[in-house]
Write a protein that holds these residues in place. Sequence first.
Motif: not given
Length: 581
Positions: A20-24, A29-36, A53-58
């Motif tokens: 997990l920490s190698k590709d933080a 992005r996946e964690t934010l997507k799941k929460i949203l 929308r679930t991307d960090p930019e939006s």
Amino acid sequence: MLEKVEELNMDKVIEEFELLSKDAERVQRETLKKILEDNASAEYLQSLGLNGRTDPESFKACVPLVTHKELEPYIYRIIDGDASPILTGKPITTMSLSSGTTQGKPKYVPWNDELYETTMQIYQTSFAFRNREFPIKNGKALSFIYGSKQFKTKGGLAARTATSNVFSNAGYKCAMRALQSQCCSPDEVIFGPDFFQSLYCHLLCGLIFRDEVQFVSSTFAHSIVHAFRTFEQVWEELCTDIREGVLSSRVIVPSIRMAMSKLMKPNPKLANLIHKKCTGLSNWYGLIPELFPNAKYIYGIMTGSMEPYLKKLRHYAGELPLLTADYGSSEGWIAANVNPQYPPEYATYAVLPHIGYFEFIPLSELDNTRGQPDFLCIDPQPVSLTQVKVGEEYEVVMTNPAGLYRYRLGDVVKVMGFHNSTPELKFVRRSSLLLNINIDKNTEKDLQVAVEAAAKLLAEEKLEVVDYSSHVDLSEEPGHYVIFWEISGEASEELLHECCNCLDKSFVDAGYISSRKVNCIGALELRVVRRGTFQKILDHYLGLGTAVSQYKTPRCVGPTNAVVLQIFSENVVNNYLSTAF
């Protein structure tokens, strides 16, 4: 029980964290997507125009940075019984209460099963790394943990501290067995209604199971120090209980007495051994390893506002290592201690990128706006988890699975390095805890350094600072710093005046020194309070529903904390004004 221990594969836990920490960045992005996605139906998110929308930019473009104050109208609707999806897709059924030591009153924070899961992920990760360095067998833990008073809100929700929400979960005991960390005290002691009776029985249980105790722990270092300060007062009574096999009459809660009666039988041999150990110690140095010969370490949160207790804790610990626990808050967990071999003063915490979505406001941006009117303050621009820079300080912004989105935690951290691609943080201070009158900026750490410098003068007379706090007194011009001290014995007027001057000179912030020299800041005042004053402050917070295991001594008492200020003012026995400038 052994079956459960084998279920947690330590190597696998470490391997998963490494991956997990190698590709933080991807994990974030996946964690934010799941929460949203899980909370897409929440009124709060729908009102902000995310439109699925679930991307960090939006997310960053639509969702504002908030503090607890901005979320309170939504939280209070939930508390009052509105079960519609307000902050989360699924209804919130439980509230956590913060300790309330910073603002003077506890905050309500939404709690759900997902937060319990993130807690277990933190516990498992840190235990796997800890056990690699300090392996323990399948014994017991002497854990000074306490369930807080639980009550129902107007809308019928359970409200209690975050730690109590963890302890109360049906899976908690099983999880602690899997981590070889089962508390040696029965539930009736942990959830007892009277703190002192629970503490007394924790100590008694520890002594009964002394050979099985693998480590000593509490949520915060303060609770461990408090426990063994209490032990100094009651050890002979504990010996009597063990010798006779009968619980002290000071414990009157029926459920606790019933639970303890199942553990107790007359044991004169053990009582005599403990008596011999205690009388053989020099000023209680090395008390913990003497009482618990198979303990491998002492464990709890020991950074930030807990650092002042390390000296006393080391005194009790002797040669036993102190291992600081993980980094989190009532709002949720953030990072695990994956380098447990470091002393607490040098501890860093590696962020778990899958337990929440994290952003970081560069402190340089906040410093530029400090003191300006709100309408002149431009919204700070946080950076993402993997964009932080080593050596820089940041305020933490958290998005968690329980309805907090871009929530300013109020914690300042310093990035010390990276574990693969996830940052390793050092906790610096609470952003709100600042002694400030003119152009001076003194942090909680600056206060600690000043107190430690002056305490060395006391130590020469075999005295110590039991606890301390501070206050900015603006009742007269110019304003001045007030330091409250509770000390362990009688000190001479001359010595205390010298301590007062030392405190004043030990604030090395350039803004403070220059302001003192031109009298824009008045002479520092040391107010010595009577013994037991800090216990009264603890009792006050217990009355508000704070659990002892979550309690932090307020280091800087502001005007909103009127009750604590009153307790201090009613217990001042002497005060001294600095003549250092």
